[in-house]
Motif scaffolding. Sequence first.
Motif, PDB file in Angstrom:
ATOM      1  N   ARG A 196       8.901 -18.528   0.990  1.00 39.01           N
ATOM      2  CA  ARG A 196       9.476 -18.481   2.335  1.00 39.01           C
ATOM      3  C   ARG A 196       9.447 -19.848   3.024  1.00 39.01           C
ATOM      4  O   ARG A 196      10.317 -20.176   3.802  1.00 39.01           O
ATOM      5  CB  ARG A 196       8.705 -17.463   3.157  1.00 39.01           C
ATOM      6  CG  ARG A 196       9.225 -17.272   4.543  1.00 39.01           C
ATOM      7  CD  ARG A 196       8.467 -16.174   5.225  1.00 39.01           C
ATOM      8  NE  ARG A 196       8.989 -15.969   6.556  1.00 39.01           N
ATOM      9  CZ  ARG A 196       8.682 -14.959   7.302  1.00 39.01           C
ATOM     10  NH1 ARG A 196       7.894 -14.027   6.854  1.00 39.01           N
ATOM     11  NH2 ARG A 196       9.182 -14.852   8.515  1.00 39.01           N
TER      12      ARG A 196
ATOM     13  N   ASP B 239       6.174  -4.632   2.243  1.00 37.23           N
ATOM     14  CA  ASP B 239       6.800  -4.203   0.978  1.00 37.23           C
ATOM     15  C   ASP B 239       6.683  -5.285  -0.091  1.00 37.23           C
ATOM     16  O   ASP B 239       6.417  -4.980  -1.257  1.00 37.23           O
ATOM     17  CB  ASP B 239       8.274  -3.841   1.186  1.00 37.23           C
ATOM     18  CG  ASP B 239       8.454  -2.552   1.980  1.00 37.23           C
ATOM     19  OD1 ASP B 239       7.493  -1.755   2.076  1.00 37.23           O
ATOM     20  OD2 ASP B 239       9.557  -2.344   2.512  1.00 37.23           O
ATOM     21  N   ASP B 240       6.883  -6.536   0.296  1.00 38.32           N
ATOM     22  CA  ASP B 240       6.761  -7.643  -0.658  1.00 38.32           C
ATOM     23  C   ASP B 240       5.332  -7.770  -1.185  1.00 38.32           C
ATOM     24  O   ASP B 240       5.122  -8.007  -2.375  1.00 38.32           O
ATOM     25  CB  ASP B 240       7.181  -8.971  -0.017  1.00 38.32           C
ATOM     26  CG  ASP B 240       8.661  -9.032   0.302  1.00 38.32           C
ATOM     27  OD1 ASP B 240       9.451  -8.315  -0.345  1.00 38.32           O
ATOM     28  OD2 ASP B 240       9.025  -9.817   1.207  1.00 38.32           O
TER      29      ASP B 240
ATOM     30  N   ARG C 150       6.376  -8.299   5.746  1.00 39.43           N
ATOM     31  CA  ARG C 150       5.968  -8.611   4.370  1.00 39.43           C
ATOM     32  C   ARG C 150       5.313  -7.452   3.617  1.00 39.43           C
ATOM     33  O   ARG C 150       5.034  -7.569   2.442  1.00 39.43           O
ATOM     34  CB  ARG C 150       4.981  -9.783   4.379  1.00 39.43           C
ATOM     35  CG  ARG C 150       5.551 -11.060   4.897  1.00 39.43           C
ATOM     36  CD  ARG C 150       5.711 -12.182   3.905  1.00 39.43           C
ATOM     37  NE  ARG C 150       4.903 -12.141   2.734  1.00 39.43           N
ATOM     38  CZ  ARG C 150       5.404 -12.051   1.490  1.00 39.43           C
ATOM     39  NH1 ARG C 150       6.702 -11.988   1.295  1.00 39.43           N
ATOM     40  NH2 ARG C 150       4.601 -12.043   0.441  1.00 39.43           N
TER      41      ARG C 150
ATOM     42  N   THR D  62       4.613 -21.278  -0.160  1.00 36.59           N
ATOM     43  CA  THR D  62       5.188 -19.974  -0.482  1.00 36.59           C
ATOM     44  C   THR D  62       6.707 -20.096  -0.614  1.00 36.59           C
ATOM     45  O   THR D  62       7.294 -21.058  -0.115  1.00 36.59           O
ATOM     46  CB  THR D  62       4.878 -18.950   0.629  1.00 36.59           C
ATOM     47  OG1 THR D  62       5.570 -19.335   1.815  1.00 36.59           O
ATOM     48  CG2 THR D  62       3.395 -18.854   0.880  1.00 36.59           C
TER      49      THR D  62
ATOM     50  N   GLN E   9       4.673  -5.011  -3.704  1.00 35.71           N
ATOM     51  CA  GLN E   9       5.288  -5.329  -5.004  1.00 35.71           C
ATOM     52  C   GLN E   9       4.533  -6.464  -5.704  1.00 35.71           C
ATOM     53  O   GLN E   9       4.362  -6.443  -6.930  1.00 35.71           O
ATOM     54  CB  GLN E   9       6.755  -5.683  -4.812  1.00 35.71           C
ATOM     55  CG  GLN E   9       7.590  -4.494  -4.393  1.00 35.71           C
ATOM     56  CD  GLN E   9       8.991  -4.882  -3.942  1.00 35.71           C
ATOM     57  OE1 GLN E   9       9.383  -6.042  -3.987  1.00 35.71           O
ATOM     58  NE2 GLN E   9       9.743  -3.893  -3.494  1.00 35.71           N
ATOM     59  N   MET E  10       4.079  -7.419  -4.943  1.00 33.19           N
ATOM     60  CA  MET E  10       3.309  -8.530  -5.490  1.00 33.19           C
ATOM     61  C   MET E  10       2.018  -8.014  -6.131  1.00 33.19           C
ATOM     62  O   MET E  10       1.673  -8.398  -7.251  1.00 33.19           O
ATOM     63  CB  MET E  10       3.010  -9.513  -4.346  1.00 33.19           C
ATOM     64  CG  MET E  10       2.309 -10.776  -4.708  1.00 33.19           C
ATOM     65  SD  MET E  10       2.261 -11.932  -3.304  1.00 33.19           S
ATOM     66  CE  MET E  10       1.209 -11.101  -2.133  1.00 33.19           C
TER      67      MET E  10
ATOM     68  N   TRP F   5       0.689 -14.997   4.406  1.00 35.78           N
ATOM     69  CA  TRP F   5       1.752 -14.517   3.538  1.00 35.78           C
ATOM     70  C   TRP F   5       1.299 -13.334   2.691  1.00 35.78           C
ATOM     71  O   TRP F   5       2.109 -12.536   2.234  1.00 35.78           O
ATOM     72  CB  TRP F   5       2.203 -15.689   2.664  1.00 35.78           C
ATOM     73  CG  TRP F   5       3.382 -15.468   1.798  1.00 35.78           C
ATOM     74  CD1 TRP F   5       4.692 -15.400   2.187  1.00 35.78           C
ATOM     75  CD2 TRP F   5       3.382 -15.340   0.380  1.00 35.78           C
ATOM     76  NE1 TRP F   5       5.497 -15.222   1.093  1.00 35.78           N
ATOM     77  CE2 TRP F   5       4.712 -15.190  -0.030  1.00 35.78           C
ATOM     78  CE3 TRP F   5       2.372 -15.344  -0.578  1.00 35.78           C
ATOM     79  CZ2 TRP F   5       5.074 -15.039  -1.362  1.00 35.78           C
ATOM     80  CZ3 TRP F   5       2.727 -15.200  -1.906  1.00 35.78           C
ATOM     81  CH2 TRP F   5       4.072 -15.047  -2.281  1.00 35.78           C
TER      82      TRP F   5
END
Length: 191
Positions: free
Chosen positions: A188, A61-62, A59, A186, A65-66, A51
């Motif tokens: 998800r 982009d996520d 993932r 997670t 940002q994370m 993840w």
Amino acid sequence: MSLLGLTDPVPVSFGDAEEAVDEDSHSGAERTGRVYVSPALDGWTLAIGRWCDPCDIERSDDVLQMCEALSARYGRAQAYYYGAQGDGSAWLIAEQGTVVRRYCETGDGEDHYLTLGAPLPYERSCREALGLTTTWDAATESEEDEDEWAMETMHMAPEIAAELGISPLSLTADIPFSGTGLLARTPRSRS
């Protein structure tokens, strides 16, 4: 854990977590369900699992940002991918809420679209050791130099992790730690 949206934490040893995360990573795209959050290791907390992959097409982009959010709160955050069987490497380095560098080399012709920021000092020193220019543009680099650099970077993520902080591949019993490692779900995996 709350900043990442992780839930249902269960205390677990590093070995058991490694087995669970490895199982998730090799059981298909639908199984990105668990992340291991380490105890504090010499000032670093590791979040390990598929993840967290900074070069995963779904993932990336996520994860970016994370890392921005984590680095805004804690000063620095990093995400890595390392395919131990020659599957490539990727790194994402964020400081004070901003991505400093993202680089990916998995052999996929689209990897270059994920590149952000200037090369890290470690990347530059590796290029210099290979006799390559330390400032380069992939669009103008010779095919031979590009191939040589791609081969070098396929295994570089653990080296960069160790250079900038701590690498899970170099953990020993001598590394100071505090707290308990947790295996968590997670966001998800709950859907």
